[in-house]
Motif scaffolding. Structure first.
Motif, PDB file in Angstrom:
ATOM      1  N   SER A  25       0.852  -1.188   0.000  1.00 42.07           N
ATOM      2  CA  SER A  25       0.000   0.000   0.000  1.00 42.07           C
ATOM      3  C   SER A  25       0.882   1.231   0.000  1.00 42.07           C
ATOM      4  CB  SER A  25      -0.927   0.007   1.221  1.00 42.07           C
ATOM      5  OG  SER A  25      -0.187   0.003   2.424  1.00 42.07           O
ATOM      6  N   GLY A  26       0.322   2.335  -0.512  1.00 43.62           N
ATOM      7  CA  GLY A  26       1.040   3.602  -0.494  1.00 43.62           C
ATOM      8  C   GLY A  26       2.033   3.801  -1.617  1.00 43.62           C
ATOM      9  N   LEU A  27       2.089   2.857  -2.572  1.00 44.65           N
ATOM     10  CA  LEU A  27       2.960   3.029  -3.729  1.00 44.65           C
ATOM     11  C   LEU A  27       2.202   2.598  -4.977  1.00 44.65           C
ATOM     12  CD1 LEU A  27       5.676   0.193  -3.985  1.00 44.65           C
ATOM     13  CD2 LEU A  27       3.507  -0.042  -2.817  1.00 44.65           C
ATOM     14  N   THR A  28       2.730   2.980  -6.142  1.00 44.42           N
ATOM     15  CA  THR A  28       2.101   2.579  -7.400  1.00 44.42           C
ATOM     16  C   THR A  28       2.547   1.169  -7.705  1.00 44.42           C
ATOM     17  OG1 THR A  28       2.193   4.887  -8.113  1.00 44.42           O
ATOM     18  CG2 THR A  28       1.700   3.226  -9.783  1.00 44.42           C
ATOM     19  N   PHE A  29       1.808   0.216  -7.158  1.00 50.58           N
ATOM     20  CA  PHE A  29       2.226  -1.180  -7.201  1.00 50.58           C
ATOM     21  C   PHE A  29       2.384  -1.671  -8.627  1.00 50.58           C
ATOM     22  CE2 PHE A  29       2.769  -5.305  -5.379  1.00 50.58           C
ATOM     23  CZ  PHE A  29       2.207  -6.199  -6.290  1.00 50.58           C
ATOM     24  N   ARG A  30       1.449  -1.287  -9.508  1.00 46.31           N
ATOM     25  CA  ARG A  30       1.428  -1.863 -10.858  1.00 46.31           C
ATOM     26  C   ARG A  30       2.661  -1.480 -11.680  1.00 46.31           C
ATOM     27  NH1 ARG A  30      -2.181   2.327 -10.829  1.00 46.31           N
ATOM     28  NH2 ARG A  30      -1.811   3.998 -12.341  1.00 46.31           N
ATOM     29  N   SER A  31       3.398  -0.467 -11.268  1.00 41.85           N
ATOM     30  CA  SER A  31       4.600  -0.079 -11.996  1.00 41.85           C
ATOM     31  C   SER A  31       5.874  -0.398 -11.221  1.00 41.85           C
ATOM     32  CB  SER A  31       4.573   1.405 -12.355  1.00 41.85           C
ATOM     33  OG  SER A  31       4.581   2.202 -11.192  1.00 41.85           O
ATOM     34  N   SER A  32       5.729  -1.096 -10.106  1.00 35.71           N
ATOM     35  CA  SER A  32       6.880  -1.412  -9.256  1.00 35.71           C
ATOM     36  C   SER A  32       7.390  -2.819  -9.518  1.00 35.71           C
ATOM     37  CB  SER A  32       6.509  -1.296  -7.776  1.00 35.71           C
ATOM     38  OG  SER A  32       6.123   0.015  -7.436  1.00 35.71           O
ATOM     39  N   TYR A  95      11.824 -11.556   3.175  1.00 33.66           N
ATOM     40  CA  TYR A  95      11.424 -10.164   3.079  1.00 33.66           C
ATOM     41  C   TYR A  95      10.877  -9.859   1.691  1.00 33.66           C
ATOM     42  CZ  TYR A  95      14.357  -9.581   7.240  1.00 33.66           C
ATOM     43  OH  TYR A  95      14.914  -9.686   8.486  1.00 33.66           O
ATOM     44  N   CYS A  96       9.836  -9.077   1.660  1.00 35.45           N
ATOM     45  CA  CYS A  96       9.293  -8.524   0.432  1.00 35.45           C
ATOM     46  C   CYS A  96       9.939  -7.154   0.210  1.00 35.45           C
ATOM     47  CB  CYS A  96       7.784  -8.397   0.595  1.00 35.45           C
ATOM     48  SG  CYS A  96       6.913  -7.558  -0.712  1.00 35.45           S
ATOM     49  N   ALA A  97      10.244  -6.823  -1.038  1.00 34.15           N
ATOM     50  CA  ALA A  97      10.857  -5.543  -1.344  1.00 34.15           C
ATOM     51  C   ALA A  97      10.297  -4.983  -2.638  1.00 34.15           C
ATOM     52  CB  ALA A  97      12.372  -5.693  -1.440  1.00 34.15           C
ATOM     53  N   ALA A  98      10.313  -3.653  -2.732  1.00 37.07           N
ATOM     54  CA  ALA A  98       9.786  -2.975  -3.916  1.00 37.07           C
ATOM     55  C   ALA A  98      10.789  -1.976  -4.467  1.00 37.07           C
ATOM     56  CB  ALA A  98       8.491  -2.256  -3.567  1.00 37.07           C
ATOM     57  N   ASP A  99      10.947  -2.014  -5.778  1.00 32.47           N
ATOM     58  CA  ASP A  99      11.652  -0.947  -6.510  1.00 32.47           C
ATOM     59  C   ASP A  99      10.550  -0.096  -7.125  1.00 32.47           C
ATOM     60  OD1 ASP A  99      12.893   0.694  -8.358  1.00 32.47           O
ATOM     61  OD2 ASP A  99      14.247  -0.862  -9.100  1.00 32.47           O
ATOM     62  N   TYR A 104      11.533  -1.009 -15.692  1.00 33.87           N
ATOM     63  CA  TYR A 104      12.133  -2.246 -15.193  1.00 33.87           C
ATOM     64  C   TYR A 104      13.639  -2.167 -15.355  1.00 33.87           C
ATOM     65  CZ  TYR A 104      13.334  -7.183 -14.798  1.00 33.87           C
ATOM     66  OH  TYR A 104      13.893  -8.372 -14.424  1.00 33.87           O
ATOM     67  N   TYR A 105      14.370  -2.404 -14.286  1.00 37.85           N
ATOM     68  CA  TYR A 105      15.807  -2.221 -14.272  1.00 37.85           C
ATOM     69  C   TYR A 105      16.573  -3.526 -14.101  1.00 37.85           C
ATOM     70  CZ  TYR A 105      14.552   2.664 -13.926  1.00 37.85           C
ATOM     71  OH  TYR A 105      14.025   3.893 -14.168  1.00 37.85           O
ATOM     72  N   GLY A 106      15.875  -4.652 -14.075  1.00 34.59           N
ATOM     73  CA  GLY A 106      16.537  -5.941 -14.004  1.00 34.59           C
ATOM     74  C   GLY A 106      17.485  -6.033 -12.823  1.00 34.59           C
ATOM     75  N   ASP A 107      18.726  -6.437 -13.121  1.00 29.14           N
ATOM     76  CA  ASP A 107      19.720  -6.595 -12.070  1.00 29.14           C
ATOM     77  C   ASP A 107      20.157  -5.259 -11.478  1.00 29.14           C
ATOM     78  OD1 ASP A 107      21.371  -9.432 -13.681  1.00 29.14           O
ATOM     79  OD2 ASP A 107      19.635  -9.328 -12.347  1.00 29.14           O
ATOM     80  N   ARG A 108      19.736  -4.170 -12.062  1.00 31.43           N
ATOM     81  CA  ARG A 108      20.043  -2.849 -11.496  1.00 31.43           C
ATOM     82  C   ARG A 108      18.885  -2.307 -10.668  1.00 31.43           C
ATOM     83  NH1 ARG A 108      20.193   0.614 -15.307  1.00 31.43           N
ATOM     84  NH2 ARG A 108      19.658  -0.735 -17.065  1.00 31.43           N
ATOM     85  N   SER A 109      17.957  -3.193 -10.315  1.00 30.09           N
ATOM     86  CA  SER A 109      16.850  -2.772  -9.468  1.00 30.09           C
ATOM     87  C   SER A 109      17.385  -2.285  -8.125  1.00 30.09           C
ATOM     88  CB  SER A 109      15.885  -3.942  -9.239  1.00 30.09           C
ATOM     89  OG  SER A 109      15.263  -4.331 -10.442  1.00 30.09           O
ATOM     90  N   LEU A 110      16.776  -1.237  -7.626  1.00 32.77           N
ATOM     91  CA  LEU A 110      17.128  -0.683  -6.321  1.00 32.77           C
ATOM     92  C   LEU A 110      15.872  -0.696  -5.475  1.00 32.77           C
ATOM     93  CD1 LEU A 110      19.266   2.386  -7.449  1.00 32.77           C
ATOM     94  CD2 LEU A 110      20.095   0.172  -6.631  1.00 32.77           C
TER      95      LEU A 110
END
Length: 124
Positions: A25-32, A95-99, A104-110
């Motif tokens: 919640s609180g983020l634009t999930f569909r683009s994360s 742990y769940c994490a979101a960029d 989409y940044y692949g292996d460069r996801s932060l």
């Protein structure tokens, strides 16, 4: 504010299954880009699985390939990790994490947002 809430962890015997969920919640999930990490006692945190916003690009750590499946439901703002044929070495806090950056940044996801973690324990 952004919240990632994991659930579904627990104690299971080797060979069993668990399904982890992460409600966002609180983020634009569909683009994360979303991911699951795990950390076992005395070990570094490792990326277990990653899924891009469209669910077309998936990545798994070698040790879980063929056993774990990551998926997402953008309508429910939820990402899942189906874990089958569990092994004692899968024991860890997951742990769940979101960029949250668009694209989409692949292996460069932060990963800028993290959940609190859920314990998975696999007994012999």
């Amino acid at each position: 504010q952004v919240q990632l809430v994991e659930s579904g962890g627990g104690l299971v015997q080797a060979g069993g299954s668990l399904r982890l969920s992460c409600a966002a919640s609180g983020l634009t999930f569909r683009s994360s880009t979303m991911a699951w990490f795990r950390q076992a006692p005395g070990k570094e945190r490792e990326l277990v699985a990653r899924i891009d916003p469209s669910s077309l690009n998936l990545k798994y750590v070698e040790s879980v390939k063929g056993r774990f499946t990551i998926s997402r439901d953008n309508a429910r703002n939820t990402v899942y990790l189906q874990m089958n044929i569990l092994k004692p070495e899968d024991t860890a806090v997951y742990y769940c994490a979101a960029d949250s950056r668009r694209g989409y940044y692949g292996d460069r996801s932060l990963y800028d947002f993290w959940g609190q973690g859920t314990q998975v324990t696999v007994s012999v």
